[in-house]
Motif scaffolding. Structure first.
Motif, PDB file in Angstrom:
ATOM      1  N   CYS A  52       0.759  -1.072  -0.034  1.00  0.00           N
ATOM      2  CA  CYS A  52       0.041   0.014   0.202  1.00  0.00           C
ATOM      3  C   CYS A  52       0.951   1.163   0.204  1.00  0.00           C
ATOM      4  CB  CYS A  52      -1.034   0.024   1.122  1.00  0.00           C
ATOM      5  SG  CYS A  52      -2.562  -0.733   1.017  1.00  0.00           S
ATOM      6  N   VAL A  53       0.241   2.328  -0.598  1.00  0.00           N
ATOM      7  CA  VAL A  53       1.060   3.539  -0.836  1.00  0.00           C
ATOM      8  C   VAL A  53       0.326   4.675  -0.451  1.00  0.00           C
ATOM      9  CG1 VAL A  53       2.476   2.775  -2.683  1.00  0.00           C
ATOM     10  CG2 VAL A  53       0.392   3.898  -3.247  1.00  0.00           C
ATOM     11  N   VAL A  54       1.076   5.829  -0.187  1.00  0.00           N
ATOM     12  CA  VAL A  54       0.496   7.132   0.026  1.00  0.00           C
ATOM     13  C   VAL A  54       0.192   7.651  -1.274  1.00  0.00           C
ATOM     14  CG1 VAL A  54       0.607   9.240   1.183  1.00  0.00           C
ATOM     15  CG2 VAL A  54       1.269   7.042   2.794  1.00  0.00           C
ATOM     16  N   GLU A  55      -0.636   7.882  -1.731  1.00  0.00           N
ATOM     17  CA  GLU A  55      -0.916   8.613  -3.027  1.00  0.00           C
ATOM     18  C   GLU A  55      -1.116   9.866  -2.992  1.00  0.00           C
ATOM     19  OE1 GLU A  55      -4.237   8.235  -6.612  1.00  0.00           O
ATOM     20  OE2 GLU A  55      -3.563   6.460  -5.357  1.00  0.00           O
TER      21      GLU A  55
ATOM     22  N   LEU B 178       1.962  10.613  -5.335  1.00  0.00           N
ATOM     23  CA  LEU B 178       3.413  10.409  -4.591  1.00  0.00           C
ATOM     24  C   LEU B 178       3.910   8.937  -4.710  1.00  0.00           C
ATOM     25  CD1 LEU B 178       2.346  12.381  -1.332  1.00  0.00           C
ATOM     26  CD2 LEU B 178       3.964  13.065  -2.865  1.00  0.00           C
ATOM     27  N   LEU B 179       3.101   7.949  -4.393  1.00  0.00           N
ATOM     28  CA  LEU B 179       3.243   6.695  -4.333  1.00  0.00           C
ATOM     29  C   LEU B 179       4.494   6.228  -3.455  1.00  0.00           C
ATOM     30  CD1 LEU B 179       3.108   5.995  -8.490  1.00  0.00           C
ATOM     31  CD2 LEU B 179       1.503   5.802  -6.699  1.00  0.00           C
ATOM     32  N   LEU B 180       4.332   6.553  -2.386  1.00  0.00           N
ATOM     33  CA  LEU B 180       5.313   6.595  -1.140  1.00  0.00           C
ATOM     34  C   LEU B 180       4.817   5.325  -0.424  1.00  0.00           C
ATOM     35  CD1 LEU B 180       5.872   9.964  -0.009  1.00  0.00           C
ATOM     36  CD2 LEU B 180       7.221   8.694  -1.471  1.00  0.00           C
ATOM     37  N   ASN B 181       5.648   4.319  -0.173  1.00  0.00           N
ATOM     38  CA  ASN B 181       5.069   3.150   0.503  1.00  0.00           C
ATOM     39  C   ASN B 181       4.780   3.700   2.148  1.00  0.00           C
ATOM     40  OD1 ASN B 181       5.497   0.560   2.526  1.00  0.00           O
ATOM     41  ND2 ASN B 181       5.541  -0.339   0.516  1.00  0.00           N
ATOM     42  N   ILE B 182       3.618   3.144   2.697  1.00  0.00           N
ATOM     43  CA  ILE B 182       3.062   3.643   3.675  1.00  0.00           C
ATOM     44  C   ILE B 182       3.904   2.981   4.990  1.00  0.00           C
ATOM     45  CG2 ILE B 182       1.435   1.465   4.087  1.00  0.00           C
ATOM     46  CD1 ILE B 182       0.574   5.114   5.122  1.00  0.00           C
ATOM     47  N   GLY B 183       4.671   2.113   4.712  1.00  0.00           N
ATOM     48  CA  GLY B 183       5.536   1.303   5.872  1.00  0.00           C
ATOM     49  C   GLY B 183       7.050   1.806   5.576  1.00  0.00           C
ATOM     50  N   ALA B 184       7.190   2.750   4.716  1.00  0.00           N
ATOM     51  CA  ALA B 184       8.901   3.202   4.772  1.00  0.00           C
ATOM     52  C   ALA B 184       9.030   4.598   5.237  1.00  0.00           C
ATOM     53  CB  ALA B 184       9.229   3.050   3.386  1.00  0.00           C
TER      54      ALA B 184
END
Length: 915
Positions: A857-860, A902-908
């Motif tokens: 899952c990503v933060v969009e 953004l497509l930043l991984n929620i867990g990173a």
């Protein structure tokens, strides 16, 4: 109407009558306790008897009139708690002490004797700045914290302990018992006093142990706002009581309960909180028999410490709230929680009774219930209706008509011929089924559950030693004795797939009627002289009955999955500690505006008493809501912890799409809004589970010094970030909203408009939605899209709403796991992230290094509210050190900055730099 339903309806009509239930005047032990008036206590402490051990202090007190000694035990509990136990020194037989509510025997801290002279014993706690003053004559205990007297015990001399005595053999003995109870002359006869038997209507309660009630008063110094002691259909702020008008804690099946009434209804949590700007305190009265609580707030004179001579010592007027607790039986076992903050109180109470169980994610979605969905085709049609109308939901419920002749753990073979196939269809849709399982068991030798329980002696007995029988939905019924651990273990085994034929892993449970409800019993419940495991009378354990059924049911569902899957169990009857086993709801409410309005203080009261997973039937269970009321109830329910639409068998069908296209659209939007909010809600439940912070909380919890919040009950905080103000008035066009905090910034949750003028605002409303505001300084996590149920949304991307405070900062937390298993606990498979906005950098970091959970899952998107000017550039720095440019737009009207794609991984770990 079918004959069975006709019978059920007549039973309900009978239940509505207030005359079926006692008022305070009818309660014999209350009348006896009330013969003791405020004044000098009858008890004197024998300070020379005090003994000190590593655990605590024991001393004797004696009743100066009847010369019966009692033993007092005082303990300092870790975490700023005192425990006081008072019992007979040498009772004729053991008195009941509540079992299984405390999660463990509390760890104690050493007490020391600091002073023992002139009739005063002063104890200090080594670990903290706490003192306990014991005055010998009259017996009085005062608790001091940080130099302030917070609470005193027996201030008004109302300690009253009816010691066990042999049954009277003659009139002389009866007269002696009466003399012991009070110094006043008696006009009543023995029947009026209810010493050894008590009548209510045609019902006779035989008291094998005679009068055994207890009472004690407490004074809360400087406090005038008190809350808690659910469950009552009353205001959030507890009211002063008058004679014969006490808050009653006695679990009862009150169909269509009257509002603004202090009578007991479905649940009882004997936990009271007091709040003032600089301190929150609590009283937890651990007693499961019928309990009455009187409250009196008044102004008192207090001496102000001064270096001036005594003759010119200053005085000031301060508030004081006196609370008197009276219980039918048992011992005095009370925990005094000294806070000092609201969150300290929640932690202290959970340290005793446990935290809210972390629910499976699906249970935070929308639930569709009715008494009753008729058959498999009906279930299939309702399920399809949600899809056809593009409305998400997670669970469909079946009430008592799904069984064969009201025999639980069975299916009606005509209506539900293939329950497994029906559940398979729901499973393919990634949805769940909840069925009702009540505690009464139909008396029928051909019914396996009954015959097994009968053979093993698992039913509650009557006073003559026979199985107690009462009338409930199946007709003549016996009641499983859930107070017996062996019965609970056996009951838990009934949920195994091989035992519960037709059940699958998507089937979960609803425990109803477990006050317990007995249609032709006194107050529609079990006789108090019925006998439970250990030879304890029902009067001792009444308020625990539903607690124990929910415990056994939850354990059964866990056992069914071999310990792998979290259970979901809803119960109507509850007690302190019920939060460990699932959810509760407010019972049989009515489809009227006043019941929507009272649901908010009722849920706030349950929430601060430790049970975060609570809700009220959307639309009202009884009657037919007008469309506007139904819409407003959906909008309110969408922002409350447990979200279920439910209706009575005689109500018209009210699935969300049956009220015209426009109302369907608005209800759809409310339910979909709930689903976008699930990441935030789930994170709040994790906090409730780990730190005991209520999911739904009164304003004063977040704004403890803001006195204008202390009486607010028409709005509330959902977590620390969202303020919700349901619309509870018909045809409302405006509402008055309190946005607390002089230096707070608030944002409209939907329009993102900033409100810089906190205080009470008159705001326009339309039927489209209810007012919701995000607090400056917070981060709320949402889903960017909604699926047909929670499972459909597992891989949906996230959107973060960052609301800046007056200093341009914000923080928030996010929690994620698989949503259904115990792997978060056993294997530490979870993510706990912290979001921070500071000096134009928004970052994601790990909040708990122990947890590890892989997700795609990503933060969009990130929406940042309160950005004063449009940035020149925005750059994301990834966890591997790479930078990438971020697409953004800026809205000058709302000062909202939107970061997209953004497509930043929620867990990173990552950072977003704004220049």
């Amino acid at each position: 109407m079918e004959p069975a339903k006709e019978k059920e309806s007549s039973v309900q009509d009978e239940a509505v009558g207030r005359s079926n239930f006692k008022n305070c005047n009818h309660i014999a032990f209350y009348r006896r306790q009330k013969r003791l008036h405020p004044g000098k206590s009858l008890y004197r402490a024998l300070l020379d008897s005090a003994t000190l051990s590593n655990d605590g202090v024991k001393l004797q007190i004696i009743n100066e009139k009847n010369k019966v000694p009692l033993q007092v035990e005082i303990y300092a509990i870790e975490g700023n708690i005192f425990r006081i136990k008072i019992n007979e020194l040498s009772p004729l037989k053991s008195r009941y002490e509540v079992q299984d509510v405390l999660i463990k025997e509390p760890a104690t801290q050493r007490l020391s004797i600091a002073q023992k002279e002139a009739g005063i014993l002063v104890l200090t706690c080594d670990a903290e700045d706490r003192k306990l003053h014991i005055t010998a004559n009259p017996f009085l205990i005062e608790l001091e914290s940080q130099g302030e007297t917070v609470l005193s015990v027996n201030t008004n001399g109302l300690l009253n302990f009816e010691h066990l005595q042999p049954p009277p053999q003659n009139s002389k003995r009866t007269a002696q018992i009466k003399e012991d109870i009070s110094a006043d002359s008696f006009q009543e006869n023995q029947e009026d006093l209810g010493l050894w038997e008590e009548k209510f209507g045609s019902f006779l309660d035989i008291k094998a142990n005679g009068p055994s009630s207890i009472g004690l008063d407490f004074s809360l110094h400087g406090f005038e706002h008190v809350y808690g002691i659910p469950e009552h259909a009353e205001t959030f702020l507890l009211k002063n009581t008058s004679d014969n008008d006490a808050y009653r804690l006695f679990n009862l099946d009150v169909y269509g309960h009257k509002i603004h009434d202090k009578m007991g209804i479905y649940g009882s949590v004997p936990f009271l909180l007091a709040h003032k700007p600089n301190r929150t305190s609590g009283i937890f009265w651990l007693n499961s028999s019928e309990t009455l609580v009187e409250i009196n707030t008044k102004a008192v004179m207090e001496h102000v410490p001064s270096k001036a001579p005594p003759d010119i010592t200053k005085q000031r007027v301060i508030p004081q709230t006196d609370v008197r607790w009276m219980s039918e039986s048992g011992i005095i076992d009370v925990f005094l929680l000294l806070g000092p903050t609201p969150f300290d109180i929640f932690k202290q109470y959970s340290q005793l009774t446990g935290t809210q169980a972390l629910p499976p994610l699906f249970s935070l979605g929308y639930h569709q219930c009715r008494w009753n969905y008729e058959d498999e085709q009906d279930v299939k049609a309702v399920d399809a209706g949600f899809d056809e109308n593009n409305i998400p939901y997670d669970v469909i419920w079946l009430d008592i008509e799904h069984t064969e002749g009201k025999k639980y753990f069975t299916w009606d073979k005509k209506k539900f011929q293939s329950p497994k196939r029906m559940q398979e269809l729901l499973k393919r849709k990634k949805r769940k089924l909840v069925v009702i399982i009540d505690p009464h068991i139909k008396v029928d030798p051909t019914y396996t559950l009954y015959s097994q329980a009968k053979k093993r002696g698992y039913f509650v007995k009557d006073r003559k030693g026979q199985d107690f029988e009462g009338i409930c939905w199946p007709g003549s019924s016996s009641y499983l004795d859930f107070t017996n651990p062996e019965v609970r273990q056996w009951y838990a085994e009934q949920f195994a797939f091989k035992s519960y034929e037709g059940s699958t892993e998507i089937l979960f449970v609803w425990n109803d009627m477990n006050e317990p409800s007995v249609f032709k019993g006194a107050e529609l419940t079990m006789q108090r002289d019925a006998v439970h495991h250990g030879n304890w009378e029902h009067r001792e354990v009444h308020n625990l009955y539903g607690f124990y059924q929910q415990m056994a049911t939850a354990e059964g569902l866990i056992k069914r999955s071999e310990g792998q899957t979290r259970p979901f169990v809803l119960t109507r009857s509850f007690f302190a500690g019920s939060q460990k086993y699932g959810a509760v709801w407010t019972g049989d409410n009515v489809a009227e505006w006043s019941y929507l309005k009272i649901s908010i203080p009722m849920l706030l009261t349950i929430s601060i008493a430790g049970i975060s997973f609570c809700g009220a039937d959307v639309g009202g269970f009884i009657g037919d809501p007008e469309p506007e009321l139904l819409v407003r109830w959906y909008q309110a329910g969408a922002y409350q912890p447990f979200f279920r639409g439910h209706s009575n068998i005689e109500s018209k069908r009210r699935e969300p799409w049956l009220f015209g296209d426009e109302n369907t659209r608005i209800i759809r939007e409310a339910i979909r809004e709930r689903y976008t909010l699930l990441p935030y809600l789930y994170s709040l439940f994790y906090q409730a589970h780990t730190t005991a912070e209520p999911v739904m909380r009164p304003l004063w919890v977040e704004f403890p010094k803001e006195q204008e919040t202390f009486g607010v009950e028409d709005e509330y905080m959902l977590g620390n970030a969202l303020l919700v103000h349901p619309v509870t008035e018909q045809e409302a066009t405006t509402v008055n909203i309190l946005l607390p905090g002089s230096d707070e910034v608030w944002y409209d949750f939907r329009s993102f408009r900033r409100l810089d003028c906190p205080g009470t605002l008159k705001m326009p409303v339309t039927i489209e939605n209810i007012p919701v505001f995000q607090r400056g300084g917070s981060v709320v996590s949402l889903k960017t899209a909604v699926g047909r149920s929670t499972e459909w949304m597992a891989d949906t991307s996230y959107e973060l709403h960052v609301a800046l405070d007056s200093k341009g900062s914000a923080v928030g937390e996010f929690y994620l796991d698989d949503g259904h298993s115990f792997q978060y606990l056993h294997k530490k498979q979870f993510l706990h992230r912290k979001f921070t906005f500071h000096k134009n950098v928004f970052s994601s970091s790990c909040a708990d290094e122990i947890g590890q959970y892989h997700t795609k899952c990503v933060v969009e998107q990130v929406l940042i509210l309160g950005v004063e000017k449009k940035p020149t550039s925005v750059t994301a720095r990834l966890h591997d050190g790479r930078d990438k440019e971020v697409i953004f737009t800026y809205d000058t009207k709302t000062s909202m900055l939107m970061l997209e794609q953004l497509l930043l991984n929620i867990g990173a770990d990552w950072e977003i730099h704004i220049k």
